[in-house]
Design a protein around this motif. Structure first.
Motif, PDB file in Angstrom:
ATOM      1  N   VAL A  96       0.845  -1.195   0.000  1.00  0.00           N
ATOM      2  CA  VAL A  96       0.000   0.000   0.000  1.00  0.00           C
ATOM      3  C   VAL A  96       0.879   1.243   0.000  1.00  0.00           C
ATOM      4  O   VAL A  96       1.934   1.270   0.634  1.00  0.00           O
ATOM      5  CB  VAL A  96      -0.983   0.005   1.198  1.00  0.00           C
ATOM      6  N   ARG A  97       0.441   2.233  -0.723  1.00  0.00           N
ATOM      7  CA  ARG A  97       1.066   3.569  -0.734  1.00  0.00           C
ATOM      8  C   ARG A  97       0.001   4.537  -0.233  1.00  0.00           C
ATOM      9  O   ARG A  97      -1.119   4.557  -0.759  1.00  0.00           O
ATOM     10  CB  ARG A  97       1.501   3.928  -2.153  1.00  0.00           C
ATOM     11  N   ILE A  98       0.316   5.333   0.793  1.00  0.00           N
ATOM     12  CA  ILE A  98      -0.655   6.247   1.396  1.00  0.00           C
ATOM     13  C   ILE A  98      -0.192   7.685   1.191  1.00  0.00           C
ATOM     14  O   ILE A  98       0.929   8.033   1.555  1.00  0.00           O
ATOM     15  CB  ILE A  98      -0.836   5.955   2.899  1.00  0.00           C
ATOM     16  N   ASP A  99      -1.063   8.495   0.596  1.00  0.00           N
ATOM     17  CA  ASP A  99      -0.789   9.919   0.401  1.00  0.00           C
ATOM     18  C   ASP A  99      -1.834  10.710   1.182  1.00  0.00           C
ATOM     19  O   ASP A  99      -2.989  10.812   0.751  1.00  0.00           O
ATOM     20  CB  ASP A  99      -0.842  10.297  -1.089  1.00  0.00           C
ATOM     21  N   VAL A 100      -1.440  11.239   2.320  1.00  0.00           N
ATOM     22  CA  VAL A 100      -2.355  12.008   3.164  1.00  0.00           C
ATOM     23  C   VAL A 100      -2.534  13.387   2.519  1.00  0.00           C
ATOM     24  O   VAL A 100      -1.565  14.091   2.272  1.00  0.00           O
ATOM     25  CB  VAL A 100      -1.821  12.129   4.606  1.00  0.00           C
ATOM     26  N   TYR A 141     -12.181  18.256  16.556  1.00  0.00           N
ATOM     27  CA  TYR A 141     -11.991  16.968  15.896  1.00  0.00           C
ATOM     28  C   TYR A 141     -10.566  16.787  15.394  1.00  0.00           C
ATOM     29  O   TYR A 141      -9.785  17.734  15.298  1.00  0.00           O
ATOM     30  CB  TYR A 141     -12.963  16.791  14.722  1.00  0.00           C
ATOM     31  N   ALA A 142     -10.279  15.520  15.054  1.00  0.00           N
ATOM     32  CA  ALA A 142      -9.058  15.133  14.355  1.00  0.00           C
ATOM     33  C   ALA A 142      -9.506  14.538  13.023  1.00  0.00           C
ATOM     34  O   ALA A 142     -10.484  13.793  12.973  1.00  0.00           O
ATOM     35  CB  ALA A 142      -8.288  14.103  15.168  1.00  0.00           C
ATOM     36  N   LEU A 143      -8.807  14.880  11.948  1.00  0.00           N
ATOM     37  CA  LEU A 143      -9.215  14.436  10.618  1.00  0.00           C
ATOM     38  C   LEU A 143      -8.010  13.957   9.823  1.00  0.00           C
ATOM     39  O   LEU A 143      -6.952  14.586   9.844  1.00  0.00           O
ATOM     40  CB  LEU A 143      -9.882  15.596   9.861  1.00  0.00           C
ATOM     41  N   ILE A 144      -8.184  12.817   9.147  1.00  0.00           N
ATOM     42  CA  ILE A 144      -7.224  12.329   8.163  1.00  0.00           C
ATOM     43  C   ILE A 144      -7.986  12.122   6.861  1.00  0.00           C
ATOM     44  O   ILE A 144      -8.979  11.401   6.821  1.00  0.00           O
ATOM     45  CB  ILE A 144      -6.554  11.008   8.584  1.00  0.00           C
ATOM     46  N   ASP A 145      -7.521  12.774   5.807  1.00  0.00           N
ATOM     47  CA  ASP A 145      -8.054  12.610   4.460  1.00  0.00           C
ATOM     48  C   ASP A 145      -6.910  12.026   3.645  1.00  0.00           C
ATOM     49  O   ASP A 145      -5.897  12.699   3.426  1.00  0.00           O
ATOM     50  CB  ASP A 145      -8.503  13.971   3.916  1.00  0.00           C
ATOM     51  N   ALA A 146      -7.040  10.758   3.241  1.00  0.00           N
ATOM     52  CA  ALA A 146      -5.931  10.075   2.574  1.00  0.00           C
ATOM     53  C   ALA A 146      -6.387   9.354   1.315  1.00  0.00           C
ATOM     54  O   ALA A 146      -7.455   8.744   1.285  1.00  0.00           O
ATOM     55  CB  ALA A 146      -5.297   9.071   3.525  1.00  0.00           C
TER      56      ALA A 146
END
Length: 183
Positions: A103-107, A117-122
């Motif tokens: 897997v390759r993750i680009d946040v 809140y805390a947010l991760i958009d990946a």
């Protein structure tokens, strides 16, 4: 002559005391409790990227609609990209499934707003081992968790987002039916 020397020493001590800074607190995206034991193969991580504004050892929080604050006494254990990679390795190790994938993750966004809140958009890409780019699956996860006002609560909310991201990656790797539905 001894009196001015005493004043000089006293003044030096006062100045040094005034320069004392608050201690640095270190935080991690890897929860204290290890990921539940699972059997199967690992999901290899090809790479993790995060926006440069937040990829630093200091925790960066949003202020208002357009501001950022770098917290000089609240730090990640490493740069954010390395911290995120370590947490995902913890969550994805022994993730199960018979397929060998990476897997390759680009946040795209990593927002931390105390008391909100805390947010991760990946965006993330799964690739089966030994396959060309034809074997790619590209997905997007937008994960938001409510947070209390403290930095510890904000970090726990981001830990929850990382767990949920890892679960979505594991689900897509295991079922071979495509991206998980948006949450």
């Amino acid at each position: 002559m001894a009196l001015p020397l005493k004043f000089t020493v006293l003044a030096a001590c006062l100045l040094l005391g005034a320069c004392r800074s608050d201690p640095i607190s270190f935080h991690t995206l890897t929860p204290a409790q290890p990921a539940a034991g699972r059997s199967g193969s690992d999901i290899a991580i090809e790479g993790v990227s995060v926006p440069p504004q937040v990829d630093r050892p200091q925790i960066v929080i949003r202020q208002g609609n357009s501001g950022l604050a770098i917290l000089e006494t609240e730090w990640w254990g490493a740069s954010l990209a390395d911290e995120l990679r370590s947490a995902l390795v913890d969550q994805l190790s022994n993730a199960g499934g018979s397929r060998k994938v990476s897997v390759r993750i680009d946040v795209q966004r990593f927002d931390s707003i105390p008391g909100q809140y805390a947010l991760i958009d990946a965006k993330w890409r799964l690739r089966s081992a030994g396959e060309s780019d034809n074997g790619l699956l590209t997905c997007r996860s937008v994960l938001q968790t409510p947070s209390g006002p403290s930095i510890d609560e904000l970090v726990i909310a981001q830990q929850n987002n990382v767990k949920r991201l890892a679960a979505q990656i594991t689900q897509a790797a295991g079922n071979g039916r495509g991206c998980p539905p948006a949450s």
